[in-house]
Design a protein around this motif. Structure first.
Motif, PDB file in Angstrom:
ATOM      1  N   LEU A  90     -19.207  28.546  28.069  1.00 34.28           N
ATOM      2  CA  LEU A  90     -19.434  29.942  27.665  1.00 34.28           C
ATOM      3  C   LEU A  90     -19.716  30.814  28.889  1.00 34.28           C
ATOM      4  CD1 LEU A  90     -21.619  29.337  24.490  1.00 34.28           C
ATOM      5  CD2 LEU A  90     -19.321  30.323  24.528  1.00 34.28           C
ATOM      6  N   ASN A  91     -20.540  30.303  29.818  1.00 33.20           N
ATOM      7  CA  ASN A  91     -20.836  31.060  31.043  1.00 33.20           C
ATOM      8  C   ASN A  91     -19.579  31.305  31.854  1.00 33.20           C
ATOM      9  OD1 ASN A  91     -24.068  29.476  31.637  1.00 33.20           O
ATOM     10  ND2 ASN A  91     -23.547  31.277  30.450  1.00 33.20           N
ATOM     11  N   ALA A  92     -18.707  30.306  31.928  1.00 30.34           N
ATOM     12  CA  ALA A  92     -17.475  30.444  32.695  1.00 30.34           C
ATOM     13  C   ALA A  92     -16.562  31.509  32.117  1.00 30.34           C
ATOM     14  CB  ALA A  92     -16.747  29.104  32.757  1.00 30.34           C
ATOM     15  N   LEU A 153     -28.012  40.908  42.903  1.00 32.58           N
ATOM     16  CA  LEU A 153     -29.277  40.246  42.635  1.00 32.58           C
ATOM     17  C   LEU A 153     -29.435  40.188  41.122  1.00 32.58           C
ATOM     18  CD1 LEU A 153     -29.577  41.386  45.585  1.00 32.58           C
ATOM     19  CD2 LEU A 153     -32.007  41.640  45.107  1.00 32.58           C
ATOM     20  N   THR A 154     -29.356  38.989  40.536  1.00 33.86           N
ATOM     21  CA  THR A 154     -29.361  38.877  39.082  1.00 33.86           C
ATOM     22  C   THR A 154     -30.194  37.688  38.620  1.00 33.86           C
ATOM     23  OG1 THR A 154     -27.955  38.557  37.130  1.00 33.86           O
ATOM     24  CG2 THR A 154     -27.219  37.535  39.174  1.00 33.86           C
ATOM     25  N   THR A 161     -22.584  34.429  36.883  1.00 35.24           N
ATOM     26  CA  THR A 161     -22.558  35.360  38.015  1.00 35.24           C
ATOM     27  C   THR A 161     -21.237  35.271  38.760  1.00 35.24           C
ATOM     28  OG1 THR A 161     -24.961  35.202  38.271  1.00 35.24           O
ATOM     29  CG2 THR A 161     -23.713  36.012  40.154  1.00 35.24           C
ATOM     30  N   ARG A 162     -20.755  34.046  38.986  1.00 29.98           N
ATOM     31  CA  ARG A 162     -19.484  33.871  39.686  1.00 29.98           C
ATOM     32  C   ARG A 162     -18.341  34.483  38.879  1.00 29.98           C
ATOM     33  NH1 ARG A 162     -18.213  30.564  43.811  1.00 29.98           N
ATOM     34  NH2 ARG A 162     -20.203  29.440  43.594  1.00 29.98           N
ATOM     35  N   ALA A 197     -24.390  37.423  49.946  1.00 32.58           N
ATOM     36  CA  ALA A 197     -24.071  38.615  49.151  1.00 32.58           C
ATOM     37  C   ALA A 197     -24.455  38.475  47.689  1.00 32.58           C
ATOM     38  CB  ALA A 197     -22.579  38.928  49.259  1.00 32.58           C
ATOM     39  N   VAL A 198     -24.644  37.244  47.200  1.00 34.31           N
ATOM     40  CA  VAL A 198     -24.897  37.044  45.774  1.00 34.31           C
ATOM     41  C   VAL A 198     -26.118  36.144  45.597  1.00 34.31           C
ATOM     42  CG1 VAL A 198     -23.944  36.276  43.580  1.00 34.31           C
ATOM     43  CG2 VAL A 198     -22.427  37.257  45.309  1.00 34.31           C
ATOM     44  N   PHE A 199     -27.074  36.613  44.803  1.00 29.24           N
ATOM     45  CA  PHE A 199     -28.285  35.867  44.501  1.00 29.24           C
ATOM     46  C   PHE A 199     -28.413  35.764  42.984  1.00 29.24           C
ATOM     47  CE2 PHE A 199     -28.718  37.950  48.531  1.00 29.24           C
ATOM     48  CZ  PHE A 199     -29.397  37.060  49.347  1.00 29.24           C
ATOM     49  N   ALA A 200     -28.554  34.537  42.464  1.00 27.44           N
ATOM     50  CA  ALA A 200     -28.614  34.316  41.019  1.00 27.44           C
ATOM     51  C   ALA A 200     -29.911  33.602  40.637  1.00 27.44           C
ATOM     52  CB  ALA A 200     -27.411  33.496  40.561  1.00 27.44           C
TER      53      ALA A 200
END
Length: 481
Positions: A90-92, A153-154, A161-162, A197-200
């Motif tokens: 589901l996340n994908a 930032l999430t 996120t990806r 650049a991406v923080f989860a």
């Protein structure tokens, strides 16, 4: 937001009916350590039910059983693996997944706490699709082209996120998780905040810590958020940005509230801010360099002149007209090259500019002095001298605006706004005509001889040319502020 979505879903499902009446007894609020929240409801038959919702892993860890179609069974490692596989799928696809669990409690229990979130029965999952706005990809591309680094930032997990980053065209080489940030020293976090650049799966305090780390590295940071967990980050950022549909705490913490339902306004706001900054810098450079040059001119004139180079009322008139010519600077165009990258407030650069450009006007003021004294024999005619310097001073100050406002060749490579050109023409016309009017006579001016205007043209042309070359050299040597 998720609760609102659930309530709207209930309204859409006509066949879904609540079979009993409930009364809220207690609540264990959400926090970012447990990553779940619970409410205790009293059913009309006297039974108390604890309902827990939250992140799948955290809710699953508090469960001992599951129920499917009314049948209950024990949870084991195999169930957990299956649940995580379902969640990952589901996340994908871009869905956010919330797990829901419950257990019945004795009505005699008087108080409730997070300790009651144990031995729960897993009821199932709710998947929410929150796709990015259509304007998001274009907005991110615009910000990148403008030299703005975009960082995500999430609190969502790395899988969803990806997926979202891919949909908006944001390349993801690495996703930093909140669990990794918790082990870093301040210096290590600062290094990571600059490169990643991406923080989860970050908590509100970790969002604020990342922003603070960027502050310490000298970056100017804006943060866009609309949830409860964005409050600390909005306060920590130089500019906190939220939307009118955000929760109250986010709007209260923000400096700017976006009313348009489009992220493209962010890029527009950045460019507009740079235009305002550029025009403010122009105004300061013009005013400071002009006054600095005038100071040298008046100081030098007082040494050898037997009279005032200009009377008090003439100085005030000159300043009034010059200031009027600058009132349209806020409307001025700004070169695309200036807008292409972020600019910093650099008072040392401005001071150097004033020191190099300001005295140039004094050079031509002195040329005007000697022209009036030795060509037009104004030693015994103070009014003629004062009129000649008034006109030259006003025209040079007014025209120099167009030299200083751009790093390019004025008029040919860079054109000022229509309003600024208009005020320049109006003020220049007034300055030229004033000595020939009754108002000029009242101010102590006299008509100037025809030869003066020929000399003035040479002075103006030389002044503009020299100032442009010095300005060009200065920008190459010290940069553009």
């Amino acid at each position: 937001m998720l609760d609102i979505a659930v309530l709207k879903h209930v309204e859409l499902e006509a066949g879904l009916k609540v079979q009993a009446r409930y009364q809220k007894i207690d609540e264990m609020p959400f926090d970012f350590e447990r990553r779940r929240m619970s409410v205790v409801l009293g059913r009309d038959d006297g039974v108390h039910i604890l309902i827990c919702k939250g992140a799948v892993e955290e809710v699953f860890a508090a469960c001992k059983h599951y129920v499917i179609d009314g049948e209950t069974g024990p949870l084991d490692a195999g169930n957990f693996t299956s649940a995580m596989e379902t969640t990952a799928k589901l996340n994908a696809d871009g869905f956010r997944v919330v797990a829901v669990a419950f257990k019945e409690l004795p009505p005699t229990q008087g108080t409730y706490s997070v300790a009651d979130e144990a031995d729960l029965t897993l009821l199932g999952y709710i998947a929410f699709l929150d796709p990015p706005k259509e304007t998001c990809a274009v907005a991110l591309a615009t910000l990148k082209a403008s030299g703005v680094q975009v960082k995500i930032l999430t609190g969502d997990n790395d899988i969803v996120t990806r997926k979202i980053c891919h949909e908006v065209g944001l390349p993801v080489d690495r996703i930093v998780l909140g669990s990794e940030i918790a082990t870093l020293s301040p210096d290590e976090l600062a290094n990571l905040a600059e490169t990643a650049a991406v923080f989860a799966k970050v908590s509100p305090s970790q969002k604020a810590a990342i922003i603070d780390a960027l502050h310490r590295r000298g970056h100017v940071v804006g943060f866009l958020g609309d949830g409860i967990n964005d409050g600390p980050a909005l306060k920590a950022a130089h500019v906190g940005i939220s939307v009118d549909s955000a929760v109250d705490i986010a709007k209260d913490s923000a400096d700017i509230i976006l009313l348009e339902k489009s992220l493209a306004v962010l890029g527009e706001g950045v460019i507009e801010g740079r235009k305002v900054f550029g025009n403010i810098t122009k105004y300061i450079k013009m005013g400071a360099s002009s006054n600095f040059g005038n100071m040298f001119s008046v100081l030098g004139a007082s040494v050898f002149l037997p009279f005032l180079p200009m009377t008090a009322i003439q100085v005030l008139t000159n300043n009034l007209l010059y200031d009027f010519s600058q009132t349209t600077i806020p409307t001025d165009n700004v070169d695309a090259e200036y807008l292409a990258v972020p600019r910093r407030w650099d008072i040392s650069n401005i001071a150097k500019f004033v020191l190099f450009i300001g005295p140039i006007s004094s050079i031509f003021d002195y040329v005007t002095y000697f022209t009036m004294l030795y060509v037009f024999n104004a030693w015994t005619n103070p009014a003629l001298f004062q009129t000649g310097w008034f006109v030259e001073s006003l025209l040079t100050q007014t025209l120099i605006i167009h030299i200083i406002r751009t790093a390019k060749i004025p008029f040919l490579e860079s054109r000022a706004s229509t309003a600024l050109i208009t005020t320049t023409i109006v003020v220049a016309t007034i300055g030229i005509a004033l000595p020939f009017t009754w108002l000029g006579s009242f101010l102590g001016f006299v008509p100037l001889p025809p030869a003066y205007w020929m000399a003035l043209c040479l002075i103006l042309l030389s002044y503009v040319t020299l100032t442009h070359f010095v300005k060009t050299w200065f920008i190459r040597r010290f940069g553009l502020s």
